[in-house]
Design an enzyme around this catalytic site. Structure first.
Site, short mmCIF file in Angstrom:
data_model
loop_
_atom_site.label_atom_id
_atom_site.label_comp_id
_atom_site.label_asym_id
_atom_site.label_seq_id
_atom_site.Cartn_x
_atom_site.Cartn_y
_atom_site.Cartn_z
N LYS A 15 54.49 38.84 41.46
CA LYS A 15 54.83 39.61 42.66
C LYS A 15 53.80 39.31 43.78
O LYS A 15 52.75 38.71 43.52
CB LYS A 15 54.84 41.10 42.33
CG LYS A 15 55.96 41.51 41.37
CD LYS A 15 55.91 43.02 41.14
CE LYS A 15 57.06 43.51 40.29
NZ LYS A 15 57.01 44.98 40.13
N ARG A 124 57.29 40.23 28.05
CA ARG A 124 57.09 41.67 28.30
C ARG A 124 55.76 42.11 27.68
O ARG A 124 55.03 42.91 28.24
CB ARG A 124 58.23 42.51 27.70
CG ARG A 124 59.58 42.31 28.35
CD ARG A 124 59.76 42.97 29.68
NE ARG A 124 59.74 44.41 29.67
CZ ARG A 124 60.01 45.16 30.73
NH1 ARG A 124 60.33 44.59 31.89
NH2 ARG A 124 59.96 46.47 30.68
N THR A 130 54.89 49.05 32.51
CA THR A 130 55.10 49.07 33.96
C THR A 130 53.89 49.58 34.76
O THR A 130 53.52 48.99 35.76
CB THR A 130 56.31 49.99 34.30
OG1 THR A 130 57.43 49.52 33.56
CG2 THR A 130 56.63 49.97 35.77
N ARG A 141 48.88 43.22 33.26
CA ARG A 141 48.75 44.43 34.09
C ARG A 141 47.49 45.23 33.74
O ARG A 141 46.84 45.80 34.61
CB ARG A 141 50.01 45.28 33.94
CG ARG A 141 51.22 44.68 34.66
CD ARG A 141 52.51 45.29 34.20
NE ARG A 141 53.66 44.94 35.04
CZ ARG A 141 54.92 45.17 34.72
NH1 ARG A 141 55.21 45.73 33.54
NH2 ARG A 141 55.90 44.83 35.53
N ASN A 161 52.04 46.03 40.45
CA ASN A 161 51.77 45.74 39.04
C ASN A 161 51.89 44.25 38.70
O ASN A 161 52.21 43.88 37.57
CB ASN A 161 52.63 46.61 38.12
CG ASN A 161 54.11 46.49 38.42
OD1 ASN A 161 54.50 45.68 39.26
ND2 ASN A 161 54.93 47.26 37.74
N HIS A 164 56.90 40.80 37.48
CA HIS A 164 58.18 41.34 37.00
C HIS A 164 58.59 40.47 35.83
O HIS A 164 58.42 39.25 35.87
CB HIS A 164 59.26 41.25 38.09
CG HIS A 164 60.63 41.41 37.51
ND1 HIS A 164 61.16 42.64 37.19
CD2 HIS A 164 61.54 40.48 37.09
CE1 HIS A 164 62.34 42.46 36.63
NE2 HIS A 164 62.60 41.16 36.56
P1 ADP Z 1 59.54 47.13 35.22
O1 ADP Z 1 59.14 46.34 36.45
O2 ADP Z 1 58.36 47.24 34.26
O3 ADP Z 1 60.78 46.63 34.55
P2 ADP Z 1 61.08 49.36 36.45
O4 ADP Z 1 62.30 48.50 36.39
O5 ADP Z 1 61.16 50.76 35.90
O6 ADP Z 1 59.82 48.64 35.73
O7 ADP Z 1 60.62 49.49 37.97
C1 ADP Z 1 60.68 48.42 38.87
C2 ADP Z 1 59.43 48.37 39.72
O8 ADP Z 1 59.43 49.50 40.61
C3 ADP Z 1 58.11 48.50 38.95
O9 ADP Z 1 57.68 47.26 38.44
C4 ADP Z 1 57.18 49.07 40.00
O10 ADP Z 1 56.66 48.04 40.86
C5 ADP Z 1 58.10 49.95 40.84
N1 ADP Z 1 58.10 51.36 40.42
C6 ADP Z 1 58.63 51.87 39.30
N2 ADP Z 1 58.48 53.21 39.25
C7 ADP Z 1 57.83 53.56 40.39
C8 ADP Z 1 57.38 54.79 40.96
N3 ADP Z 1 57.54 55.94 40.33
N4 ADP Z 1 56.77 54.75 42.15
C9 ADP Z 1 56.60 53.60 42.82
N5 ADP Z 1 56.99 52.40 42.34
C10 ADP Z 1 57.60 52.37 41.15
#
Ligand code: ADP
Length: 197
Positions: A15, A124, A130, A141, A161, A164
């Site tokens: 990212k 993963r 996340t 992360r 983070n 992705h």
């Molecule tokens: P992942 O990226 O681990 O698959 P998600 O699909 O749940 O996680 O979320 C997508 C992205 O949205 C996360 O990687 C993070 O950057 C952002 N995100 C998720 N939850 C929140 C939140 N509560 N507040 C702000 N950003 C968030």
């Protein structure tokens, strides 16, 4: 499903925060070091539409994002009404999704196609959970970021983070198509593939 476990393909993105912090090389190193094979690699500056189409648009996904954010506000004693003007997850979800699109279009990203044994689960695992604050040391992360929704939501931005990673093989297939499109994937045999045969 991949025809052979060695053929499993997944999608990973560094990212904007990872690119801007110069962590692309470190992330590539970790993927290669574990024995996975990078078969596609490109630096891109995504459009808002590209990012918008990348993240799910279903009401369920958006509500979940809103609920998670609302929980954070409640957990840390922030006033959602005062800061966001609402306590409705269905209204907060789209705001968080917009923060996410703003973030993902703020600088270039590096897209990768990764192949190998249990590639989806392995990537993963390398990425970690996340939320950086929950990610164990040893994960990308956990080792290189310190963000949490408590800070991000307060600052009205997405959680930073670094990467992705596709969650399932079906998601990987969709994301590969979305980000690489017709671009050629360059497959080859890793020397350790041959050693294990
Ligand atoms: P992942 O990226 O681990 O698959 P998600 O699909 O749940 O996680 O979320 C997508 C992205 O949205 C996360 O990687 C993070 O950057 C952002 N995100 C998720 N939850 C929140 C939140 N509560 N507040 C702000 N950003 C968030």
């Amino acid at each position: 499903m991949a025809t052979h476990p060695r053929e499993e393909l997944t999608f990973l993105m560094v990212k904007p925060d990872g690119v801007r912090r110069g962590l692309t090389g470190e992330i590539v190193r970790r993927i290669e070091q574990v024995g996975l094979k990078i078969v596609g690699l490109e630096l891109q500056r995504p459009s808002r539409k590209q990012v918008d189409d990348h993240y799910p648009k279903s009401r369920e996904w958006i509500n979940r994002l809103g609920e998670k954010t609302l929980n954070t506000y409640e957990k840390f004693g922030f006033d959602a009404i005062k800061e966001l003007g609402t306590k409705d997850p269905a209204k907060i979800g789209p705001m968080v999704r917009k923060w996410l699109i703003d973030f993902m279009t703020s600088a270039p990203v590096v897209i990768m196609a990764v192949k190998g044994v249990h590639a989806v689960a392995m990537i993963r695992k390398l990425a970690g959970p996340t939320m950086p604050v929950d990610a164990p040391l040893g994960t990308i992360r956990g080792d290189f970021s310190v963000d949490s929704p408590a800070v991000a939501n307060r600052e009205k931005r997405s959680v930073f983070n670094l990467v992705h990673a596709s969650e399932t093989e079906a998601e990987a297939k969709h994301e590969m198509q979305h980000w690489f499109g017709r671009a050629v994937i360059h497959d080859y045999a890793r020397t350790d593939d041959e050693v294990f045969k």
